[in-house]
Design an enzyme around this catalytic site. Structure first.
Site, PDB file in Angstrom:
ATOM      1  N   GLN A  51       0.847  -1.240   0.050  1.00  0.00           N
ATOM      2  CA  GLN A  51      -0.134  -0.024   0.034  1.00  0.00           C
ATOM      3  C   GLN A  51       0.786   1.152  -0.019  1.00  0.00           C
ATOM      4  O   GLN A  51       0.250   2.436  -0.401  1.00  0.00           O
ATOM      5  CB  GLN A  51      -0.918   0.090   1.002  1.00  0.00           C
ATOM      6  CG  GLN A  51      -1.844  -1.016   1.172  1.00  0.00           C
ATOM      7  CD  GLN A  51      -2.904  -1.091   2.052  1.00  0.00           C
ATOM      8  OE1 GLN A  51      -2.724  -1.398   3.490  1.00  0.00           O
ATOM      9  NE2 GLN A  51      -4.167  -0.242   2.292  1.00  0.00           N
ATOM     10  N   CYS A  97     -10.867   0.047   3.238  1.00  0.00           N
ATOM     11  CA  CYS A  97      -9.410  -0.082   2.665  1.00  0.00           C
ATOM     12  C   CYS A  97      -9.047   1.186   2.622  1.00  0.00           C
ATOM     13  O   CYS A  97      -9.641   2.106   1.790  1.00  0.00           O
ATOM     14  CB  CYS A  97      -9.306  -0.811   1.648  1.00  0.00           C
ATOM     15  SG  CYS A  97      -7.689  -1.058   1.098  1.00  0.00           S
ATOM     16  N   LEU A  98      -7.930   1.584   3.138  1.00  0.00           N
ATOM     17  CA  LEU A  98      -7.080   2.859   2.957  1.00  0.00           C
ATOM     18  C   LEU A  98      -6.746   2.974   1.283  1.00  0.00           C
ATOM     19  O   LEU A  98      -6.430   4.246   0.915  1.00  0.00           O
ATOM     20  CB  LEU A  98      -5.825   3.054   3.735  1.00  0.00           C
ATOM     21  CG  LEU A  98      -6.167   3.215   5.228  1.00  0.00           C
ATOM     22  CD1 LEU A  98      -4.768   3.006   6.212  1.00  0.00           C
ATOM     23  CD2 LEU A  98      -6.988   4.206   5.704  1.00  0.00           C
ATOM     24  N   HIS A 139      -7.407  -9.150   5.978  1.00  0.00           N
ATOM     25  CA  HIS A 139      -7.516  -8.269   5.134  1.00  0.00           C
ATOM     26  C   HIS A 139      -5.790  -8.029   4.463  1.00  0.00           C
ATOM     27  O   HIS A 139      -5.658  -7.534   3.241  1.00  0.00           O
ATOM     28  CB  HIS A 139      -8.008  -6.908   5.698  1.00  0.00           C
ATOM     29  CG  HIS A 139      -8.117  -5.759   4.745  1.00  0.00           C
ATOM     30  ND1 HIS A 139      -9.134  -5.241   4.411  1.00  0.00           N
ATOM     31  CD2 HIS A 139      -7.316  -4.928   4.305  1.00  0.00           C
ATOM     32  CE1 HIS A 139      -8.907  -4.148   3.582  1.00  0.00           C
ATOM     33  NE2 HIS A 139      -7.828  -3.881   3.475  1.00  0.00           N
ATOM     34  N   GLU A 140      -5.089  -7.636   5.610  1.00  0.00           N
ATOM     35  CA  GLU A 140      -3.565  -7.176   5.165  1.00  0.00           C
ATOM     36  C   GLU A 140      -2.776  -8.440   4.441  1.00  0.00           C
ATOM     37  O   GLU A 140      -2.214  -8.184   3.560  1.00  0.00           O
ATOM     38  CB  GLU A 140      -3.038  -6.902   6.641  1.00  0.00           C
ATOM     39  CG  GLU A 140      -3.483  -5.958   7.511  1.00  0.00           C
ATOM     40  CD  GLU A 140      -3.913  -4.667   6.511  1.00  0.00           C
ATOM     41  OE1 GLU A 140      -3.275  -4.324   5.514  1.00  0.00           O
ATOM     42  OE2 GLU A 140      -4.686  -3.846   7.181  1.00  0.00           O
ATOM     43  N   HIS A 143      -3.600  -7.997   1.022  1.00  0.00           N
ATOM     44  CA  HIS A 143      -3.014  -7.161   0.341  1.00  0.00           C
ATOM     45  C   HIS A 143      -1.562  -7.854  -0.392  1.00  0.00           C
ATOM     46  O   HIS A 143      -1.000  -7.463  -1.395  1.00  0.00           O
ATOM     47  CB  HIS A 143      -2.483  -5.975   1.053  1.00  0.00           C
ATOM     48  CG  HIS A 143      -3.637  -4.873   1.246  1.00  0.00           C
ATOM     49  ND1 HIS A 143      -4.004  -4.305  -0.021  1.00  0.00           N
ATOM     50  CD2 HIS A 143      -4.249  -4.452   2.367  1.00  0.00           C
ATOM     51  CE1 HIS A 143      -4.839  -3.438   0.391  1.00  0.00           C
ATOM     52  NE2 HIS A 143      -5.163  -3.434   1.730  1.00  0.00           N
TER      53      HIS A 143
HETATM   54 NI    NI Z   1      -6.549  -2.477   2.683  1.00  0.00          NI
END
Ligand code: NI
Length: 178
Positions: A51, A97-98, A139-140, A143
């Site tokens: 990210q 999500c960022l 979630h992470e 990624h």
């Molecule tokens: Ni995310």
């Protein structure tokens, strides 16, 4: 202190598989510090290296005290090469999500997971999580494999945009932007 730019959906780096970290050295520890500076600034519940445009397998989890439930102590984890080794149960909950700012949807996840990883000293550790912590871990780790939460939504009608000023609504629904 280095707050890094969080890249957003459409950037191809979010869709790539991140590389395993072979040696936990000062460069990796600096990357971890940058992830922490960035996740705190963004007030996220977690952040993965892709990210910030770095394709390495490292994540941070930052759940504040009292976030999911009153009396929760909160969780701060830095995990290198994290891998889910056990998973069970099912939960469906609002997630964000960022890297997809403002969008939230109901995402099915395992209710309990055990994750194997290395810590910042290169030692193998195991982390058990349920509920929100299990959700953020899944979630992470997604990624790191180029998977975004929108890929996991079963009911697309739950996907909705909640603008910044309505952040209260998002947090009261236990949405996890990470
Ligand atoms: Ni995310």
């Amino acid at each position: 202190m280095a707050v890094r730019t969080i890249i957003t959906e459409g950037d191809p780096r979010l869709r790539q598989k991140a590389l395993r970290i072979r040696t936990v050295d000062d460069e990796v520890r600096q990357l971890a510090r940058d992830l922490w500076d960035t996740v705190r600034e963004a007030r996220g519940l977690g952040l993965a290296a892709p990210q910030i445009g770095v394709l390495r397998r490292i994540i941070v989890v930052s759940i504040p005290p009292d976030y999911a439930e009153e009396g929760d102590p909160g969780v701060e984890l830095t995990l290198i090469n994290p891998e889910i080794v056990r998973a069970s149960g099912r939960q469906v909950g609002l997630e964000g999500c960022l890297s997809i700012p403002g969008w939230y949807g109901e995402v099915p996840r395992f209710m309990h997971v055990t994750v194997k990883a290395l810590d910042l000293d290169g030692r193998e550790i195991r982390v058990k999580g349920s509920g929100l912590l299990a959700r953020v871990l899944q979630h992470e780790i997604d990624h790191l494999d180029g998977i975004l939460f929108v890929d996991r939504i079963e009911d697309r009608s739950t996907l909705r945009y909640i603008p910044d000023e309505d952040e209260e609504e998002a947090t009261s629904a236990e949405a996890a932007a990470s």
